[in-house]
Design a protein around this motif. Structure first.
Motif, PDB file in Angstrom:
ATOM      1  N   ALA A  34      -4.660  -0.760  -9.320  1.00 47.73           N
ATOM      2  CA  ALA A  34      -4.641  -1.630 -10.679  1.00 47.73           C
ATOM      3  C   ALA A  34      -3.499  -1.729 -11.125  1.00 47.73           C
ATOM      4  O   ALA A  34      -3.501  -1.109 -11.711  1.00 47.73           O
ATOM      5  CB  ALA A  34      -5.516  -0.334 -11.462  1.00 47.73           C
ATOM      6  N   ASN A  70      -6.676  -5.897  -5.840  1.00 50.98           N
ATOM      7  CA  ASN A  70      -7.900  -5.509  -5.780  1.00 50.98           C
ATOM      8  C   ASN A  70      -8.275  -4.798  -4.198  1.00 50.98           C
ATOM      9  O   ASN A  70      -8.806  -3.784  -4.291  1.00 50.98           O
ATOM     10  CB  ASN A  70      -8.992  -6.867  -6.411  1.00 50.98           C
ATOM     11  CG  ASN A  70      -8.700  -6.904  -7.832  1.00 50.98           C
ATOM     12  OD1 ASN A  70      -8.348  -6.212  -8.840  1.00 50.98           O
ATOM     13  ND2 ASN A  70      -9.078  -8.062  -8.265  1.00 50.98           N
ATOM     14  N   ASP A  71      -8.077  -5.403  -3.219  1.00 48.63           N
ATOM     15  CA  ASP A  71      -8.423  -5.852  -1.978  1.00 48.63           C
ATOM     16  C   ASP A  71      -7.701  -3.909  -1.899  1.00 48.63           C
ATOM     17  O   ASP A  71      -7.925  -3.226  -0.990  1.00 48.63           O
ATOM     18  CB  ASP A  71      -7.904  -6.431  -1.261  1.00 48.63           C
ATOM     19  CG  ASP A  71      -8.436  -8.002  -1.392  1.00 48.63           C
ATOM     20  OD1 ASP A  71      -9.754  -7.741  -1.994  1.00 48.63           O
ATOM     21  OD2 ASP A  71      -8.200  -8.780  -0.636  1.00 48.63           O
ATOM     22  N   SER A 131      -7.499  -1.708  -3.739  1.00 51.47           N
ATOM     23  CA  SER A 131      -7.985  -0.533  -4.686  1.00 51.47           C
ATOM     24  C   SER A 131      -6.677  -0.717  -5.196  1.00 51.47           C
ATOM     25  O   SER A 131      -7.018   0.390  -6.288  1.00 51.47           O
ATOM     26  CB  SER A 131      -8.601   0.419  -4.577  1.00 51.47           C
ATOM     27  OG  SER A 131      -9.790  -0.465  -3.391  1.00 51.47           O
ATOM     28  N   ARG A 156       0.971  -1.422   0.079  1.00 53.72           N
ATOM     29  CA  ARG A 156      -0.028   0.025  -0.157  1.00 53.72           C
ATOM     30  C   ARG A 156       0.829   1.054  -0.121  1.00 53.72           C
ATOM     31  O   ARG A 156       0.798   2.091  -0.288  1.00 53.72           O
ATOM     32  CB  ARG A 156      -0.993  -0.141   1.457  1.00 53.72           C
ATOM     33  CG  ARG A 156      -1.297   1.115   1.804  1.00 53.72           C
ATOM     34  CD  ARG A 156      -3.258   1.142   2.051  1.00 53.72           C
ATOM     35  NE  ARG A 156      -3.426   2.018   0.758  1.00 53.72           N
ATOM     36  CZ  ARG A 156      -4.513   1.849   0.393  1.00 53.72           C
ATOM     37  NH1 ARG A 156      -5.106   0.086   0.658  1.00 53.72           N
ATOM     38  NH2 ARG A 156      -5.044   1.895  -0.853  1.00 53.72           N
TER      39      ARG A 156
END
Ligand SMILES: Cc1ncc(C[n+]2csc(CCOP(=O)(O)OP(=O)(O)O)c2C)c(N)n1
Length: 896
Positions: free
Chosen positions: A863, A858-859, A861, A825
């Motif tokens: 791409a 995806n978790d 968010s 992240r």
């Protein structure tokens, strides 16, 4: 010519040889030529008794000797062991006429070699043989090639005719165990209508048999018994052998008991248990390993558990810890894993001093009959590969079965080899209590329905005994029934929470907290120096000598630590801290790819030397074993070993990671899910060589996707370290962290010698394992971020440098599961909105880490696109040329 041999020859063979010699003397060996010349010298045509030589008498004598040999070898063919079939009374190989003998010879005395008496009548000989080998116990032992072992068995079987005398007290004890076995099943049937219990009925003899094994332990000096078994009769064994309280078992039927831990739990007939049994002051710790439905899969796990205990006890470990494996007939004959475990039994790295195998042969597997489930006469025939005794015992003859147990236990203690006891019985109901067996075996099940249970048969026999009153028998049965009834409404004891015994100081929870794994430089230098010091006079292969010195020099220089060096230093530093290390796998001592060389061989005399043994501390030990060529068995064994050794680093290495799927049952049923089902943690490490180097479908992928699919609830750790120092920290972390979880490590092949894939001493002596490697650089300014894992990083980095693409940053995911989401992240948050995000892998799109990583991205968010081989049915192509083109295409797409 050996006189014994002559005596053991059959008359036909002697005749045939004689005819050959008459036809052409040269056609028989020299010693026979001499023998027959001497024989003819004494020929006297008129009497048939030639110059003192009685031809007929000699043939009869050799016939008697053949008969003795044949009954020992094949008497089991006439043994009356099947409660559902009439006794076989005739076999052509065991007829008197086959030996040139007849009824008229019965009262003739013969000189007998290796028989109870030096002279006996044929009648005596025949009776002894028939009573020993053709009643309730059939014995196969003449395939054993050691004459001492054969004789040892003969001496213990023939004098008592395989039917020893039991005292009344012993007989009543047998009856009590049979009553417990039978009445327990009836009780469950009545009280828990329709619930599956995989009844033991028909095979109740198993309970007195196991009871006898435990009772024989003090005399054998055994302090630990580790058992493995499947569903059939397991509840009965838990209650009457393991002493699991009735109330706990009943509460499990009622589902009114908490498992005592957080997890999925398992059905009651898979659960493990352990207890201490006090036998007149001699404590025996008995454990039954938890197991999955997969028949026979637990065997190697049990062996590994036993071996770990034996190693802990030291020199007399094998004598103290007894493995007992209970098998079904169809499973024993059908499952290939049986052979793998049998094959382990005499190997230095895997042997356990002999396993006691009990095959509960109920003559059916689910609905399948023996004629459809095996090509062998006996369900146990595979065990003959071990040259060990096999006792086939009638399941309604408990005394014979107990005699077989006594023999088996003594044999194991004397010869340290496996033994097999087959209990031939039947299954009273269907496969489980809801199954109708008459759909498929109507006649067999009519016959079974008419058969009285074995506790009734044995009680009736005892009723005939002088000194056994009807009252005694009645009270015995009543006591068993009362114990069952009185427990029915008793609440069970609370189950203890957490781990116990050697595991009590091991945490039950996974933690992502960084672990201090660095070591002081001086420590690294000290252990490296010791590893480099070969004993005087030991001369390794020149290249290995150089390798050992170079490893040490790299440590002194502080750089150039390659994979093999880092791995060795990992083990050395752990051993120095008192942790044991055991590594096993195919060719693991040298290492498939020649990188390890942890056992060095002297070029002149082939003696071996293990440098790591010189750095062990505090009773720790280092073991490296080249394994048998098995995955299922060996991985199961090492998993079992890890269950007993929280303070040991236990590693299993696949030759190539792709072969590990031969052990898929162990991975799915034990490694991935053992803790949530059974509250049993394992710190086992799986080393799985991985990387696309053009070696085809079975030498490339290691099936990363399979492991990731199994991951949930932090059940295991899946990693792909890309540098030697990362490997160093990762393996040290496995021991130094507060908890134990299985660790999957995708290890490199070509990187083992890649000049760029090396670390410095500083890398090992500072920091810790990095779950994600983010290089220094301005993420916000990057035009492209490529996420990857493992060897492809080096290809990408080389290409990035070649193309001078400073706009691209490579992020290495070193721990795939549990993923360091915060680190990923952090990268994504820092990079610009138009930054190109890609996951790059070598595998086809339907394999490797992609599908798992896509879900993670995806978790978050994010791409992130995919670069790798297109989806394929096969993990890699066979052609090196096509491989290279595919690899180049991946790089082209990574740097458009
Ligand atoms: C590896 C595996 N394959 C299939 C099954 C399904 N299964 C359960 S019991 C059984 C029959 C077993 O027969 P046997 O070994 O003779 O034992 P029994 O149940 O008769 O005691 C089968 C096929 C299983 N549990 N494990």
């Amino acid at each position: 010519m050996d006189g014994n041999f002559l005596a053991a020859m059959s008359g036909e063979l002697l005749d045939a040889l004689y005819r050959d010699w008459q036809h052409s003397a040269a056609s028989v060996p020299e010693e026979w030529r001499l023998f027959f010349s001497g024989f003819e010298l004494g020929l006297d045509d008129s009497s048939g008794s030639h110059g003192g030589f009685d031809e007929q008498g000699a043939l009869k004598l050799s016939g008697v000797q053949s008969l003795i040999y044949r009954y020992r070898s094949l008497g089991h063919l006439l043994a009356c062991t099947d409660p559902l079939s009439p006794c076989q009374l005739f076999h052509p190989l065991l007829e008197l006429s086959t030996f040139g003998l007849d009824e008229k010879d019965l009262d003739t005395f013969f000189v007998c070699r290796r028989f109870l008496k030096p002279r006996a009548t044929l009648r005596e000989v025949l009776e002894t043989m028939r009573e020993t080998y053709c009643r309730e116990t059939g014995v196969e032992f003449m395939h054993i090639q050691d004459p001492d072992e054969r004789q040892w068995l003969i001496d213990r079987m023939e004098p008592c005719r395989n039917r020893p005398v039991f005292s009344i007290a012993e007989k009543l004890h047998i009856l009590e165990k049979l009553h417990q076995a039978a009445l327990f099943e009836l009780f469950l049937h009545r009280r828990f209508v329709g619930q599956k219990r995989f009844s033991l009925e028909g095979g109740e003899v198993l309970i007195p048999v196991l009871d006898r094994i435990i009772r024989d332990c003090p005399e054998a000096g055994i302090s630990d018994v580790v058992m493995g078994m499947s569903h059939r009769g397991r509840l009965n064994v838990l209650a009457h052998i393991m002493r699991k309280p009735y109330e706990t078992l009943f509460a499990e039927f009622k589902e009114s008991v908490s498992p005592g831990f957080m997890g999925d739990g398992d059905v009651k007939y898979h659960k493990g248990y352990s207890c201490d049994i006090d036998l007149d002051g001699h404590l025996v710790h008995v454990t039954i390993a938890a197991n999955p439905s997969h028949l026979e899969a637990v065997n190697a796990v049990v062996e590994g558990k036993c071996r770990a205990r034996q190693d802990r006890y030291g020199a007399d470990g094998a004598g103290r810890v007894l493995p007992v494996l209970i098998h079904g007939d169809a499973a024993f004959a059908g499952q290939g894993s049986i052979m793998e475990v049998l094959n382990m039994s005499q190997l230095a790295g895997y042997g356990t001093g002999g396993t006691l195998h009990v095959v509960l042969n109920n003559q059916i597997g689910f609905t399948t009959l023996p004629k459809d489930s095996r090509s062998t006469r006996y369900a146990t025939d595979v065990a003959k590969m071990l040259s060990c005794p096999i006792f086939h015992v009638q399941g309604e003859a408990p005394e014979s079965a107990l005699h077989a147990v006594d023999l088996a236990m003594e044999y194991r203690r004397t010869f340290h080899r496996d033994v097999v006891i087959e209990l031939i019985c039947y299954r009273r109901h269907g496969h489980n209590e809801g199954d109708e067996p008459a759909f498929t075996q109507p006649i067999m099940y009519q016959q079974i329905a008419a058969r009285p249970p074995v506790n009734r048969i044995y009680a009736a026999t005892l009723a005939e005994e002088p000194g056994v009153s009807p009252d005694t028998l009645e009270q015995l049965e009543q006591r068993v029934n009362e114990a069952l009834e009185s427990s029915f409404n008793t609440p069970p004891l609370e189950q203890p929470v957490g781990f116990s015994d050697r595991w009590s100081n091991i945490g039950t929870e996974y933690s992502a907290k960084a672990v201090e794994t660095a070591v002081p430089v001086e420590k690294l230098v000290t252990v490296a120096r010791r590893l480099a010091a070969l004993p005087s006079g030991f001369i390794p292969h020149a290249k290995i000598g150089t390798l050992i010195q170079k490893r040490f020099e790299a440590v002194l220089k502080g750089e150039g630590i390659d994979w093999g060096n880092a791995e060795t230093l990992t083990y050395a530093t752990l051993l120095d801290q008192g942790y044991s290390v055991r590594i096993s796998g195919q060719d693991s001592q040298r290492g498939t790819f020649n990188h390890r060389h942890c056992v060095v061989i002297d070029s002149h005399d082939e003696r071996s030397y293990t440098p790591l043994e010189t750095v062990v501390r505090d009773g720790a030990g280092f073991q490296a074993w080249n394994s048998l060529l098995s995955e299922f068995g060996v991985l199961g064994f090492e998993y079992g070993y890890s269950l007993e050794t929280p303070q040991s680093l236990t590693l299993w290495e696949a030759q190539f990671g792709d072969f590990a799927n031969g052990a898929q049952v162990i991975i799915d049923q034990f490694i991935a899910s053992g803790e949530t089902k059974w509250n049993r943690a394992s710190g086992l490490v799986m080393l799985l060589p991985h990387g696309y180097e053009g070696q085809g479908a079975e030498h490339s992928s290691a099936r990363i996707e399979r492991y990731l699919q199994l991951c949930a609830s932090e059940n295991m750790i899946v990693t792909c370290p890309s540098t030697p120092a990362q490997m160093f920290h990762l393996l040290r972390r496995q021991m130094l962290q507060s908890f134990r979880k299985p660790l999957v490590v995708f290890t490199p092949k070509s990187l083992l010698r890649h000049p760029v894939c090396s670390s410095t001493v500083a890398d090992c002596c500072a920091g810790t394992f990095q779950t994600c490697i983010v290089p220094a650089g301005d993420l916000a300014a990057a035009r492209q971020i490529l996420f990857c894992s493992g060897k492809i990083y080096y290809d990408l980095e080389e290409e990035r440098i070649r193309r001078e693409r400073s706009d691209t940053i490579l992020i290495r995911i070193e721990q795939l599961y549990p993923l360091d989401c915060a680190a990923v992240r952090g990268v994504i948050d820092l990079c610009g909105a138009d930054c190109r995000l890609r996951w790059v892998q070598e595998e086809p799109e339907n394999m490797g880490a992609w599908q798992y990583m896509e879900r993670c991205f995806n978790d978050l968010s994010a791409a992130v696109g995919y670069i790798g081989r297109p989806a394929d049915a096969c993990s890699a192509v066979g052609s090196h040329h096509v491989h290279a083109e595919q690899q180049a295409e991946i790089l082209r797409r990574a740097f458009p």
